[in-house]
Design a protein around this motif. Structure first.
Motif, PDB file in Angstrom:
ATOM      1  N   ARG A  41       0.827  -1.215   0.000  1.00 23.93           N
ATOM      2  CA  ARG A  41       0.000   0.000   0.000  1.00 23.93           C
ATOM      3  C   ARG A  41       0.858   1.261   0.000  1.00 23.93           C
ATOM      4  NH1 ARG A  41      -4.616  -2.191   4.188  1.00 23.93           N
ATOM      5  NH2 ARG A  41      -6.124  -2.712   2.561  1.00 23.93           N
ATOM      6  N   ALA A  42       1.985   1.170   0.695  1.00 26.84           N
ATOM      7  CA  ALA A  42       2.872   2.334   0.811  1.00 26.84           C
ATOM      8  C   ALA A  42       4.019   2.276  -0.195  1.00 26.84           C
ATOM      9  CB  ALA A  42       3.417   2.388   2.241  1.00 26.84           C
ATOM     10  N   GLY A  43       3.898   1.375  -1.180  1.00 26.91           N
ATOM     11  CA  GLY A  43       5.020   1.108  -2.089  1.00 26.91           C
ATOM     12  C   GLY A  43       5.500   2.318  -2.877  1.00 26.91           C
ATOM     13  N   GLY A  44       4.562   3.125  -3.356  1.00 32.11           N
ATOM     14  CA  GLY A  44       4.957   4.322  -4.116  1.00 32.11           C
ATOM     15  C   GLY A  44       5.694   5.301  -3.219  1.00 32.11           C
ATOM     16  N   GLY A  45       5.164   5.477  -2.006  1.00 31.03           N
ATOM     17  CA  GLY A  45       5.783   6.399  -1.044  1.00 31.03           C
ATOM     18  C   GLY A  45       7.170   5.936  -0.625  1.00 31.03           C
ATOM     19  N   GLU A  46       7.378   4.636  -0.551  1.00 27.25           N
ATOM     20  CA  GLU A  46       8.706   4.113  -0.178  1.00 27.25           C
ATOM     21  C   GLU A  46       9.748   4.562  -1.215  1.00 27.25           C
ATOM     22  OE1 GLU A  46       8.860  -0.202   0.186  1.00 27.25           O
ATOM     23  OE2 GLU A  46      10.945  -0.161   0.845  1.00 27.25           O
ATOM     24  N   ILE A  47       9.379   4.487  -2.488  1.00 26.52           N
ATOM     25  CA  ILE A  47      10.319   4.905  -3.553  1.00 26.52           C
ATOM     26  C   ILE A  47      10.498   6.433  -3.519  1.00 26.52           C
ATOM     27  CG2 ILE A  47      10.793   4.889  -6.039  1.00 26.52           C
ATOM     28  CD1 ILE A  47      10.689   2.049  -5.223  1.00 26.52           C
ATOM     29  N   VAL A  48       9.400   7.155  -3.310  1.00 30.74           N
ATOM     30  CA  VAL A  48       9.491   8.632  -3.250  1.00 30.74           C
ATOM     31  C   VAL A  48      10.469   9.051  -2.154  1.00 30.74           C
ATOM     32  CG1 VAL A  48       8.176  10.735  -2.669  1.00 30.74           C
ATOM     33  CG2 VAL A  48       7.219   9.071  -4.267  1.00 30.74           C
ATOM     34  N   SER A  49      10.382   8.415  -0.990  1.00 31.71           N
ATOM     35  CA  SER A  49      11.290   8.763   0.125  1.00 31.71           C
ATOM     36  C   SER A  49      12.733   8.460  -0.249  1.00 31.71           C
ATOM     37  CB  SER A  49      10.978   7.950   1.378  1.00 31.71           C
ATOM     38  OG  SER A  49       9.692   8.200   1.776  1.00 31.71           O
ATOM     39  N   LEU A  50      12.953   7.318  -0.902  1.00 35.19           N
ATOM     40  CA  LEU A  50      14.330   6.947  -1.245  1.00 35.19           C
ATOM     41  C   LEU A  50      14.903   7.852  -2.332  1.00 35.19           C
ATOM     42  CD1 LEU A  50      13.869   3.057  -1.229  1.00 35.19           C
ATOM     43  CD2 LEU A  50      15.332   4.369   0.335  1.00 35.19           C
ATOM     44  N   LEU A  51      14.076   8.189  -3.336  1.00 34.41           N
ATOM     45  CA  LEU A  51      14.593   9.006  -4.443  1.00 34.41           C
ATOM     46  C   LEU A  51      14.816  10.458  -4.002  1.00 34.41           C
ATOM     47  CD1 LEU A  51      12.469   7.788  -7.524  1.00 34.41           C
ATOM     48  CD2 LEU A  51      14.815   7.175  -6.942  1.00 34.41           C
ATOM     49  N   GLY A  52      13.925  10.958  -3.190  1.00 38.67           N
ATOM     50  CA  GLY A  52      14.089  12.313  -2.655  1.00 38.67           C
ATOM     51  C   GLY A  52      13.571  13.419  -3.549  1.00 38.67           C
ATOM     52  N   ASN A  53      13.461  13.189  -4.851  1.00 38.83           N
ATOM     53  CA  ASN A  53      13.064  14.296  -5.726  1.00 38.83           C
ATOM     54  C   ASN A  53      12.249  13.794  -6.920  1.00 38.83           C
ATOM     55  OD1 ASN A  53      12.956  16.932  -6.563  1.00 38.83           O
ATOM     56  ND2 ASN A  53      14.786  16.747  -7.856  1.00 38.83           N
ATOM     57  N   GLY A  54      11.296  12.938  -6.666  1.00 39.37           N
ATOM     58  CA  GLY A  54      10.485  12.406  -7.762  1.00 39.37           C
ATOM     59  C   GLY A  54       9.950  11.056  -7.346  1.00 39.37           C
ATOM     60  N   SER A  55       9.319  10.371  -8.304  1.00 40.15           N
ATOM     61  CA  SER A  55       8.717   9.088  -7.934  1.00 40.15           C
ATOM     62  C   SER A  55       9.207   7.981  -8.868  1.00 40.15           C
ATOM     63  CB  SER A  55       7.185   9.215  -7.918  1.00 40.15           C
ATOM     64  OG  SER A  55       6.697   9.754  -9.117  1.00 40.15           O
ATOM     65  N   ALA A  56       8.691   6.789  -8.620  1.00 40.67           N
ATOM     66  CA  ALA A  56       9.161   5.585  -9.321  1.00 40.67           C
ATOM     67  C   ALA A  56       8.982   5.710 -10.829  1.00 40.67           C
ATOM     68  CB  ALA A  56       8.356   4.386  -8.818  1.00 40.67           C
ATOM     69  N   TYR A  57       9.879   5.067 -11.585  1.00 41.42           N
ATOM     70  CA  TYR A  57       9.677   5.062 -13.038  1.00 41.42           C
ATOM     71  C   TYR A  57      10.044   3.751 -13.727  1.00 41.42           C
ATOM     72  CZ  TYR A  57      14.468   6.990 -12.647  1.00 41.42           C
ATOM     73  OH  TYR A  57      15.772   7.235 -12.290  1.00 41.42           O
ATOM     74  N   TYR A  58      10.938   2.953 -13.196  1.00 45.53           N
ATOM     75  CA  TYR A  58      11.259   1.701 -13.906  1.00 45.53           C
ATOM     76  C   TYR A  58      10.068   0.730 -13.862  1.00 45.53           C
ATOM     77  CZ  TYR A  58      16.119   3.244 -13.929  1.00 45.53           C
ATOM     78  OH  TYR A  58      17.269   3.953 -14.138  1.00 45.53           O
ATOM     79  N   ALA A  59       9.574   0.431 -12.667  1.00 50.29           N
ATOM     80  CA  ALA A  59       8.442  -0.516 -12.580  1.00 50.29           C
ATOM     81  C   ALA A  59       7.163   0.081 -13.198  1.00 50.29           C
ATOM     82  CB  ALA A  59       8.208  -0.948 -11.130  1.00 50.29           C
ATOM     83  N   PRO A  60       6.896   1.405 -13.028  1.00 57.02           N
ATOM     84  CA  PRO A  60       5.733   1.970 -13.737  1.00 57.02           C
ATOM     85  C   PRO A  60       5.858   1.824 -15.258  1.00 57.02           C
ATOM     86  CG  PRO A  60       6.413   3.441 -11.977  1.00 57.02           C
ATOM     87  CD  PRO A  60       7.456   2.358 -12.046  1.00 57.02           C
ATOM     88  N   ALA A  61       7.055   2.068 -15.801  1.00 56.09           N
ATOM     89  CA  ALA A  61       7.238   1.938 -17.252  1.00 56.09           C
ATOM     90  C   ALA A  61       7.024   0.484 -17.683  1.00 56.09           C
ATOM     91  CB  ALA A  61       8.630   2.408 -17.651  1.00 56.09           C
ATOM     92  N   ALA A  62       7.576  -0.451 -16.921  1.00 55.10           N
ATOM     93  CA  ALA A  62       7.394  -1.874 -17.257  1.00 55.10           C
ATOM     94  C   ALA A  62       5.902  -2.232 -17.252  1.00 55.10           C
ATOM     95  CB  ALA A  62       8.161  -2.745 -16.266  1.00 55.10           C
ATOM     96  N   SER A  63       5.159  -1.647 -16.324  1.00 52.57           N
ATOM     97  CA  SER A  63       3.718  -1.929 -16.238  1.00 52.57           C
ATOM     98  C   SER A  63       2.988  -1.402 -17.468  1.00 52.57           C
ATOM     99  CB  SER A  63       3.142  -1.281 -14.970  1.00 52.57           C
ATOM    100  OG  SER A  63       3.867  -1.723 -13.831  1.00 52.57           O
ATOM    101  N   LEU A  64       3.360  -0.186 -17.896  1.00 50.15           N
ATOM    102  CA  LEU A  64       2.740   0.385 -19.100  1.00 50.15           C
ATOM    103  C   LEU A  64       3.050  -0.475 -20.324  1.00 50.15           C
ATOM    104  CD1 LEU A  64       3.579   4.169 -18.496  1.00 50.15           C
ATOM    105  CD2 LEU A  64       1.279   3.152 -18.517  1.00 50.15           C
ATOM    106  N   VAL A  65       4.264  -0.990 -20.376  1.00 48.19           N
ATOM    107  CA  VAL A  65       4.661  -1.811 -21.528  1.00 48.19           C
ATOM    108  C   VAL A  65       3.871  -3.126 -21.536  1.00 48.19           C
ATOM    109  CG1 VAL A  65       6.591  -3.089 -22.556  1.00 48.19           C
ATOM    110  CG2 VAL A  65       6.926  -0.741 -21.751  1.00 48.19           C
ATOM    111  N   GLN A  66       3.663  -3.716 -20.368  1.00 49.55           N
ATOM    112  CA  GLN A  66       2.876  -4.961 -20.323  1.00 49.55           C
ATOM    113  C   GLN A  66       1.445  -4.713 -20.819  1.00 49.55           C
ATOM    114  OE1 GLN A  66       1.632  -6.903 -16.499  1.00 49.55           O
ATOM    115  NE2 GLN A  66       2.888  -8.582 -17.255  1.00 49.55           N
ATOM    116  N   MET A  67       0.874  -3.578 -20.410  1.00 46.89           N
ATOM    117  CA  MET A  67      -0.493  -3.250 -20.856  1.00 46.89           C
ATOM    118  C   MET A  67      -0.518  -2.997 -22.365  1.00 46.89           C
ATOM    119  SD  MET A  67      -1.539  -0.824 -17.640  1.00 46.89           S
ATOM    120  CE  MET A  67      -3.158  -0.325 -18.218  1.00 46.89           C
ATOM    121  N   THR A  68       0.494  -2.275 -22.850  1.00 51.34           N
ATOM    122  CA  THR A  68       0.573  -1.966 -24.288  1.00 51.34           C
ATOM    123  C   THR A  68       0.680  -3.252 -25.103  1.00 51.34           C
ATOM    124  OG1 THR A  68       1.675   0.115 -23.791  1.00 51.34           O
ATOM    125  CG2 THR A  68       1.940  -0.734 -26.034  1.00 51.34           C
ATOM    126  N   GLU A  69       1.528  -4.153 -24.634  1.00 50.78           N
ATOM    127  CA  GLU A  69       1.713  -5.420 -25.357  1.00 50.78           C
ATOM    128  C   GLU A  69       0.400  -6.206 -25.390  1.00 50.78           C
ATOM    129  OE1 GLU A  69       4.651  -8.152 -23.719  1.00 50.78           O
ATOM    130  OE2 GLU A  69       5.053  -8.860 -25.749  1.00 50.78           O
TER     131      GLU A  69
END
Ligand SMILES: NC(=O)c1ccc[n+]([C@@H]2O[C@H](COP(=O)([O-])OP(=O)(O)OC[C@H]3O[C@@H](n4cnc5c(N)ncnc54)[C@H](O)[C@@H]3O)[C@@H](O)[C@H]2O)c1
Ligand SMILES: O=C(O)C[C@H](O)C(=O)O
Length: 313
Positions: free
Chosen positions: A215-243
């Motif tokens: 549930r807090a997965g997005g926030g965990e990445i935001v805290s670690l990155l410090g200046n933005g949010s997740a993008y590798y796993a979100p991009a992979a998810s978009l690609v799976q949907m596109t395929e």
């Protein structure tokens, strides 16, 4: 007869958009047009050219073009919208609603004019409400307006289960339903490893910890990155949907769909399992839920409704 390549437009050439474009090209799912605002046209062209020049090394022939003109996107089969601001530590996704609603509206006016036959996937946050904004602006059939949340949330959930049990992620199955917020609903009863229900392998406490971390997965990445949010796993998810859509794979994936009575919700965009294929959302699955699961989904639905109310004005 010449085979027509698919044309995919990605709007927003930031972290998620650029990463998605590159992954799409690597999988040769189509030719990719990367669109950002006119002030960023030069770096957008630069990113696209840099990706294109990886083709000879990685062995892909997809074309990639950067632009700020929707004329270049004309006739796209599929459009992915990542345009908008991302949250920083201390913010919730809902804090982005007003800014991103304006951006998604203006992007969708162009998509409507230049890509009237496209299937559209929305990533911009808060994504359930942004999918509603896109649907209102585009006027496309509901099966062609799809939000991304459940593939990513489920990927996080499955990652944590695989880590906990020290097994391959490939053997983990699960579903996360509901809105893309802290009250999303990982469905433990429908989760398994190699066909074995996880509640026979893990204690209730460990499962609860995995549910909360998901549930807090997005926030965990935001805290670690410090200046933005997740993008590798979100991009992979978009690609799976596109395929799933461009190859008409008829995958069963959790996506944000317009609900018109399903699960007892009317006129609400929220994450549910669907068949995703060439027709977009081809069917919504209504899973049988326990009273406890339904109560959790009701809570998530109420949160989504309150954010959608902001954009309805
Ligand atoms: N739904 C999800 O699961 C999920 C996952 C990750 C990120 N997100 C969301 O996706 C969005 C993008 O994240 P990011 O990390 O790529 O942000 P980013 O800041 O790196 O990139 C956003 C890009 O959008 C562009 N943009 C802004 N207005 C535009 C417009 N009118 N037309 C075209 N482009 C425009 C910006 O110039 C920027 O390049 C955020 O809202 C983020 O919260 C959602
Ligand atoms: O957490 C965010 O703000 C970005 C995205 O929704 C995510 O879940 O990674």
């Amino acid at each position: 007869m010449a085979i027509q390549r698919k044309k995919i437009t990605v709007v927003g050439a930031g972290f998620t958009g650029a990463t998605t474009a590159f992954m799409l090209a690597q999988k040769e799912l189509g030719d990719v047009v990367l669109v950002d605002i006119p002030q960023l046209e030069s770096p957008t062209k630069g990113k696209a050219l840099d990706m294109l020049e990886a083709g000879p090394v990685l062995g892909f022939d997809s074309r990639i073009a950067g632009t700020s003109s929707y004329e270049d996107a004309a006739g796209s089969d599929l459009v992915i919208i990542t345009a908008g601001i991302a949250r920083k530590p201390g913010m919730s996704r809902d804090d982005l609603v007003n800014t991103n609603a304006g951006i998604v509206r203006s992007v969708c006016e162009n998509v409507k004019n230049y890509c009237p036959d496209a299937t559209v996937i929305i990533l911009s946050n808060p994504v359930d409400a942004m999918t509603y904004v896109a649907y209102q602006t585009l006027g496309f059939p509901k099966k062609r307006v799809i939000g991304q949340s459940g593939v990513l949330d489920t990927a996080r959930y499955c990652t944590f289960i695989a880590e906990e049990l020290n097994v391959s992620v490939e053997d983990v199955r699960g579903f996360v339903l509901g809105g893309h917020g802290d009250d999303m609903v990982p469905l433990v009863r429908y989760s398994s490893v190699g066909g074995i229900p996880i509640d026979t392998l893990l204690s209730a406490d460990r499962i609860e910890a995995i549910v909360q971390r998901t549930r807090a997965g997005g926030g965990e990445i935001v805290s670690l990155l410090g200046n933005g949010s997740a993008y590798y796993a979100p991009a992979a998810s978009l690609v799976q949907m596109t395929e799933a859509i461009l190859k008409d794979k008829k995958r069963i994936l959790p996506v944000i769909a317009l609900l018109e009575g399903e699960y007892g919700y009317d006129n609400l965009f929220m994450g549910v399992p669907v068949i995703l294929g060439g027709g977009g959302i081809e069917k919504v699955f209504e899973l049988a839920l326990t009273a406890e699961e339904k109560a959790a989904l009701d809570q998530s639905a109420a949160s989504v409704r309150s954010v959608i109310a902001v954009v309805k004005g």
